[in-house]
Scaffold this active site. Structure first.
Site, PDB file in Angstrom:
ATOM      1  N   GLU A 111       0.831  -1.209   0.000  1.00  0.00           N
ATOM      2  CA  GLU A 111       0.000   0.000   0.000  1.00  0.00           C
ATOM      3  C   GLU A 111       0.866   1.260   0.000  1.00  0.00           C
ATOM      4  O   GLU A 111       0.498   2.268  -0.610  1.00  0.00           O
ATOM      5  CB  GLU A 111      -0.945  -0.030   1.198  1.00  0.00           C
ATOM      6  CG  GLU A 111      -2.015  -1.114   1.040  1.00  0.00           C
ATOM      7  CD  GLU A 111      -2.902  -1.276   2.259  1.00  0.00           C
ATOM      8  OE1 GLU A 111      -4.120  -1.055   2.136  1.00  0.00           O
ATOM      9  OE2 GLU A 111      -2.370  -1.617   3.342  1.00  0.00           O
ATOM     10  N   GLU A 131      -4.086  -9.589   3.604  1.00  0.00           N
ATOM     11  CA  GLU A 131      -4.940  -9.267   4.737  1.00  0.00           C
ATOM     12  C   GLU A 131      -6.142 -10.187   4.877  1.00  0.00           C
ATOM     13  O   GLU A 131      -6.510 -10.595   5.993  1.00  0.00           O
ATOM     14  CB  GLU A 131      -5.421  -7.798   4.644  1.00  0.00           C
ATOM     15  CG  GLU A 131      -4.379  -6.782   5.066  1.00  0.00           C
ATOM     16  CD  GLU A 131      -3.409  -6.400   3.973  1.00  0.00           C
ATOM     17  OE1 GLU A 131      -2.656  -5.431   4.148  1.00  0.00           O
ATOM     18  OE2 GLU A 131      -3.381  -7.087   2.914  1.00  0.00           O
TER      19      GLU A 131
END
Length: 261
Positions: A111, A131
């Site tokens: 990210e 995740e």
């Protein structure tokens, strides 16, 4: 800066190195340090481009520090003004950032990469968002940025399954600008930074502002916004000496001398 974040001035570029063995994982304190480095970059008129990389060759960053989480750092802990890794929510930054991905960019590490404007990757680098496999959703921009940078089906597969993208696949999809041997990574990133820095700084800032403003509206609305002259960086560029210098230098057959005003 602590030992976790090193900064080095390389001409008009600021090289920021994340150094937290073994995996360059990021906790709240490290996010704040990265933000401070980027704030210095933004405020220093002699700096035009930042490069973010990781120490070593195995990990760019493993993302959120799960050891910190196990010690009590909440999944939604406050990471400072720039959000996770100091950049993922730093929407006020007016200068370009290059990610020099030296290894695996995992979860929040990926990210952070996605929050950069340009990406150079070592040939062994990998990108993935695991995740969903640990019971959470990416919350530092991956769910928003990845579908804009890759075909939606590819992005959704990565988000929902945690599948990995190799450096070569990332190049093929247009996610990264270049893939190089590990020992050429920083040299390549610095060369790219030098090419970027050769452009007029106010023009760069106007471009950054226009791209950001146009991402969530139609092309027609973007034109209307541009023509309104309400965007400050764009207006500053139009009124600058550099805007005249560019055409004068071309007409006189000489390299332009940018003053940033």
């Amino acid at each position: 800066m602590s030992m976790a974040v090193h900064i080095e001035h390389r001409g008009s570029a600021l090289l920021i190195t994340l150094d937290r063995p073994k995996a360059n994982a990021i906790d709240c304190a490290t996010s704040l340090e990265l933000y401070e480095a980027l704030a210095e970059f933004e405020q220093n008129p002699s700096l035009q481009v930042a490069i973010i990389t990781g120490a070593g060759q195995r990990f760019f960053s493993a993302g959120w520090d799960l050891k910190g989480a196990a010690a009590g750092e909440a999944v939604d802990a406050h990471h400072g003004p720039g959000g996770f890794a100091g950049l993922t929510e730093l929407f006020s930054l007016t200068k370009p950032v290059i990610a020099a991905v030296n290894g695996m960019a995992v979860g929040g590490g990926f990210e952070l990469v996605l929050a950069c404007d340009l990406i150079v990757a070592a040939d062994h680098a990998q990108f993935f968002l695991p995740e969903a496999q640990i019971g959470i959703a990416p919350d530092s921009g991956g769910v928003f940025r990845l579908p804009k940078r890759l075909p939606r089906a590819v992005a959704m597969e990565m988000l929902l399954t945690g599948s990995r993208l190799s450096a070569e696949e990332a190049l093929r999809w247009g996610l990264v600008n270049a893939v190089v041997a590990p020992d050429e990574l920083i040299v390549t990133a610095l060369a790219l930074a030098e090419r970027v820095a050769a452009s007029a700084p106010l023009a760069q800032q106007a471009i950054m502002e226009l791209v950001s403003a146009g991402e969530s509206i139609s092309v027609q609305q973007a034109f209307e916004l541009q023509r309104s002259r309400t965007l400050p960086a764009y207006r500053r560029m139009l009124q600058s000496q550099d805007a005249e210098e560019g055409s004068n230098a071309f007409a006189e057959g000489r390299p332009p001398i940018w003053k940033g005003c």
